[in-house]
Design a protein around this motif. Structure first.
Motif, PDB file in Angstrom:
ATOM      1  N   VAL A 112      -0.352  -2.612  -2.887  1.00  0.00           N
ATOM      2  CA  VAL A 112      -0.566  -1.640  -1.817  1.00  0.00           C
ATOM      3  C   VAL A 112      -0.546  -2.398  -0.493  1.00  0.00           C
ATOM      4  CG1 VAL A 112      -2.125   0.135  -0.926  1.00  0.00           C
ATOM      5  CG2 VAL A 112      -2.025  -0.304  -3.382  1.00  0.00           C
ATOM      6  N   ASN A 113       0.119  -1.836   0.516  1.00  0.00           N
ATOM      7  CA  ASN A 113       0.229  -2.471   1.836  1.00  0.00           C
ATOM      8  C   ASN A 113       0.701  -3.925   1.742  1.00  0.00           C
ATOM      9  OD1 ASN A 113      -0.805  -0.104   3.042  1.00  0.00           O
ATOM     10  ND2 ASN A 113      -2.893  -0.795   2.636  1.00  0.00           N
ATOM     11  N   PRO A 114       1.897  -4.129   1.197  1.00  0.00           N
ATOM     12  CA  PRO A 114       2.390  -5.500   1.044  1.00  0.00           C
ATOM     13  C   PRO A 114       2.628  -6.196   2.382  1.00  0.00           C
ATOM     14  CG  PRO A 114       4.126  -3.917   0.611  1.00  0.00           C
ATOM     15  CD  PRO A 114       2.867  -3.129   0.790  1.00  0.00           C
ATOM     16  N   LYS A 115       2.427  -7.527   2.365  1.00  0.00           N
ATOM     17  CA  LYS A 115       2.674  -8.355   3.547  1.00  0.00           C
ATOM     18  C   LYS A 115       3.459  -9.581   3.121  1.00  0.00           C
ATOM     19  CE  LYS A 115      -1.973  -7.609   5.418  1.00  0.00           C
ATOM     20  NZ  LYS A 115      -3.182  -8.345   5.802  1.00  0.00           N
ATOM     21  N   PRO A 116       4.190 -10.193   4.029  1.00  0.00           N
ATOM     22  CA  PRO A 116       4.846 -11.464   3.706  1.00  0.00           C
ATOM     23  C   PRO A 116       3.798 -12.532   3.398  1.00  0.00           C
ATOM     24  CG  PRO A 116       5.699 -10.547   5.754  1.00  0.00           C
ATOM     25  CD  PRO A 116       4.519  -9.719   5.365  1.00  0.00           C
ATOM     26  N   LEU A 117       4.179 -13.509   2.590  1.00  0.00           N
ATOM     27  CA  LEU A 117       3.268 -14.582   2.198  1.00  0.00           C
ATOM     28  C   LEU A 117       2.664 -15.285   3.408  1.00  0.00           C
ATOM     29  CD1 LEU A 117       2.170 -16.117  -0.271  1.00  0.00           C
ATOM     30  CD2 LEU A 117       4.154 -17.625  -0.100  1.00  0.00           C
ATOM     31  N   SER A 118       3.454 -15.457   4.453  1.00  0.00           N
ATOM     32  CA  SER A 118       2.980 -16.170   5.649  1.00  0.00           C
ATOM     33  C   SER A 118       1.845 -15.427   6.363  1.00  0.00           C
ATOM     34  CB  SER A 118       4.134 -16.400   6.622  1.00  0.00           C
ATOM     35  OG  SER A 118       4.701 -15.151   6.999  1.00  0.00           O
ATOM     36  N   GLU A 119       1.714 -14.124   6.112  1.00  0.00           N
ATOM     37  CA  GLU A 119       0.668 -13.331   6.770  1.00  0.00           C
ATOM     38  C   GLU A 119      -0.566 -13.110   5.900  1.00  0.00           C
ATOM     39  OE1 GLU A 119       2.204  -9.649   8.310  1.00  0.00           O
ATOM     40  OE2 GLU A 119       4.023 -10.619   9.072  1.00  0.00           O
TER      41      GLU A 119
ATOM     42  N   GLN B 144      -5.610 -16.876   2.249  1.00  0.00           N
ATOM     43  CA  GLN B 144      -5.683 -17.504   0.922  1.00  0.00           C
ATOM     44  C   GLN B 144      -6.272 -16.548  -0.125  1.00  0.00           C
ATOM     45  OE1 GLN B 144      -4.433 -20.558   0.297  1.00  0.00           O
ATOM     46  NE2 GLN B 144      -4.964 -20.497  -1.863  1.00  0.00           N
ATOM     47  N   GLU B 145      -7.399 -15.884   0.211  1.00  0.00           N
ATOM     48  CA  GLU B 145      -8.040 -14.995  -0.764  1.00  0.00           C
ATOM     49  C   GLU B 145      -7.228 -13.725  -1.021  1.00  0.00           C
ATOM     50  OE1 GLU B 145      -9.692 -14.187   3.324  1.00  0.00           O
ATOM     51  OE2 GLU B 145      -9.481 -15.992   2.110  1.00  0.00           O
ATOM     52  N   GLU B 146      -6.390 -13.321  -0.062  1.00  0.00           N
ATOM     53  CA  GLU B 146      -5.554 -12.128  -0.248  1.00  0.00           C
ATOM     54  C   GLU B 146      -4.429 -12.381  -1.233  1.00  0.00           C
ATOM     55  OE1 GLU B 146      -5.045  -9.365   3.513  1.00  0.00           O
ATOM     56  OE2 GLU B 146      -4.682 -11.461   4.066  1.00  0.00           O
ATOM     57  N   ARG B 147      -3.966 -13.614  -1.327  1.00  0.00           N
ATOM     58  CA  ARG B 147      -2.826 -13.941  -2.189  1.00  0.00           C
ATOM     59  C   ARG B 147      -3.084 -13.605  -3.650  1.00  0.00           C
ATOM     60  NH1 ARG B 147      -0.923 -19.865   0.095  1.00  0.00           N
ATOM     61  NH2 ARG B 147      -0.233 -19.121   2.126  1.00  0.00           N
TER      62      ARG B 147
ATOM     63  N   THR C 297       9.891 -10.241  -3.588  1.00  0.00           N
ATOM     64  CA  THR C 297      10.506  -9.544  -2.458  1.00  0.00           C
ATOM     65  C   THR C 297       9.563  -9.538  -1.266  1.00  0.00           C
ATOM     66  OG1 THR C 297      11.829  -8.151  -3.915  1.00  0.00           O
ATOM     67  CG2 THR C 297      11.470  -7.340  -1.672  1.00  0.00           C
ATOM     68  N   TYR C 298       8.297  -9.252  -1.515  1.00  0.00           N
ATOM     69  CA  TYR C 298       7.329  -9.142  -0.417  1.00  0.00           C
ATOM     70  C   TYR C 298       6.969 -10.477   0.223  1.00  0.00           C
ATOM     71  CZ  TYR C 298       6.635  -4.319  -1.964  1.00  0.00           C
ATOM     72  OH  TYR C 298       6.811  -3.007  -2.310  1.00  0.00           O
ATOM     73  N   THR C 299       7.217 -11.597  -0.485  1.00  0.00           N
ATOM     74  CA  THR C 299       6.843 -12.895   0.096  1.00  0.00           C
ATOM     75  C   THR C 299       7.552 -13.167   1.407  1.00  0.00           C
ATOM     76  OG1 THR C 299       8.587 -14.125  -1.053  1.00  0.00           O
ATOM     77  CG2 THR C 299       6.417 -13.976  -2.150  1.00  0.00           C
ATOM     78  N   GLY C 300       8.769 -12.630   1.536  1.00  0.00           N
ATOM     79  CA  GLY C 300       9.573 -12.940   2.716  1.00  0.00           C
ATOM     80  C   GLY C 300      10.428 -14.184   2.503  1.00  0.00           C
ATOM     81  N   TYR C 301      10.252 -14.850   1.355  1.00  0.00           N
ATOM     82  CA  TYR C 301      11.017 -16.069   1.058  1.00  0.00           C
ATOM     83  C   TYR C 301      11.988 -15.873  -0.101  1.00  0.00           C
ATOM     84  CZ  TYR C 301       7.349 -18.242   3.870  1.00  0.00           C
ATOM     85  OH  TYR C 301       6.492 -18.559   4.896  1.00  0.00           O
ATOM     86  N   HIS C 302      12.247 -14.630  -0.472  1.00  0.00           N
ATOM     87  CA  HIS C 302      13.074 -14.378  -1.651  1.00  0.00           C
ATOM     88  C   HIS C 302      14.511 -14.876  -1.510  1.00  0.00           C
ATOM     89  CE1 HIS C 302      13.216 -10.792   0.905  1.00  0.00           C
ATOM     90  NE2 HIS C 302      14.434 -10.606   0.452  1.00  0.00           N
ATOM     91  N   HIS C 303      14.963 -15.153  -0.291  1.00  0.00           N
ATOM     92  CA  HIS C 303      16.312 -15.692  -0.101  1.00  0.00           C
ATOM     93  C   HIS C 303      16.319 -17.209  -0.182  1.00  0.00           C
ATOM     94  CE1 HIS C 303      17.832 -11.776   0.805  1.00  0.00           C
ATOM     95  NE2 HIS C 303      16.967 -11.616   1.791  1.00  0.00           N
ATOM     96  N   GLN C 304      15.136 -17.807  -0.351  1.00  0.00           N
ATOM     97  CA  GLN C 304      15.036 -19.271  -0.371  1.00  0.00           C
ATOM     98  C   GLN C 304      14.656 -19.814  -1.750  1.00  0.00           C
ATOM     99  OE1 GLN C 304      12.247 -20.164   2.731  1.00  0.00           O
ATOM    100  NE2 GLN C 304      13.501 -19.258   4.323  1.00  0.00           N
ATOM    101  N   LEU C 305      14.886 -19.054  -2.802  1.00  0.00           N
ATOM    102  CA  LEU C 305      14.565 -19.514  -4.154  1.00  0.00           C
ATOM    103  C   LEU C 305      15.483 -20.666  -4.539  1.00  0.00           C
ATOM    104  CD1 LEU C 305      14.111 -16.068  -5.931  1.00  0.00           C
ATOM    105  CD2 LEU C 305      12.305 -17.664  -5.295  1.00  0.00           C
TER     106      LEU C 305
END
Length: 195
Positions: free
Chosen positions: A75-82, A85-88, A135-143
């Protein structure tokens, strides 16, 4: 969705519990008569809900997997950079809490009487969660490797880690397990940043 009468709901829960109890025992072939006796319900009550033992088993699987999927709904996904630590590890913590709350069922279906159909469906739920999370991490193009391989690797690791947690009698809290798996998923198992 059709509403179930509370009495029917109780009967279904009793039959689920009876199935798990008898599946663990393995002393004699599982029959509807034994199930009804263990659940303290009548045969007509059984047949009102299920056509046979396989139908009961699959209903148990589906009920548990729906709860599992709900625990992993992002719910309410955010990129990993945002993410803090505890939210991850929030959703993974919910997964481990769900497993602990239903520990006797998971102990039976994953460890004591490992059920391949259930395990495969559980992998599918985890696969969808991991795919969505990537997808939500924001880094899915860098695998570094192909996405399907990453998803398969992580979902398999999660199943094995859950099984390990159960077999070792829950040595970590759900929060600790979730945090460790997130760290492993993101950074791998080595402390290479010190070198």
């Amino acid at each position: 969705m059709k509403r179930i009468d509370p009495r029917q709901h109780r009967s279904i829960e009793k039959l689920h519990k009876a199935y798990l109890t008898l599946a663990r025992e393995e002393s004699s072939p599982l029959t509807i008569q034994l199930l009804c006796k263990e659940a303290n319900v009548t045969r007509p009550t059984f047949y009102k809900q299920f056509k046979d033992i396989a139908d009961l088993k699959y209903h148990l699987h589906d009920t548990l997997l729906r709860k599992l999927k709900k625990s992993l709904t992002i719910v309410n996904p955010k990129p990993l950079s945002e993410l803090q630590q505890e939210e991850r590890s929030r959703y993974l913590t919910a997964l481990f809490e769900h497993i602990y709350e239903n520990h006797s069922t998971y102990e039976t279906l994953l460890v004591e009487q490992a059920d391949s159909r259930f395990i495969n469906h559980m992998k599918s739920v985890l696969h969808d969660y991991i795919d969505e999370g990537i997808t939500y991490t924001g880094y899915h193009h860098q695998l570094r490797v192909e996405r399907p391989l990453v998803i398969s690797f992580i979902s398999g690791a999660y199943i094995e880690s859950i099984t390990w947690w159960i077999q070792h009698h829950y040595p970590y809290t759900p929060t600790q397990m979730a945090a460790q798996l997130i760290d492993l998923s993101i950074y791998g198992p080595y402390n290479l940043h010190d070198e």
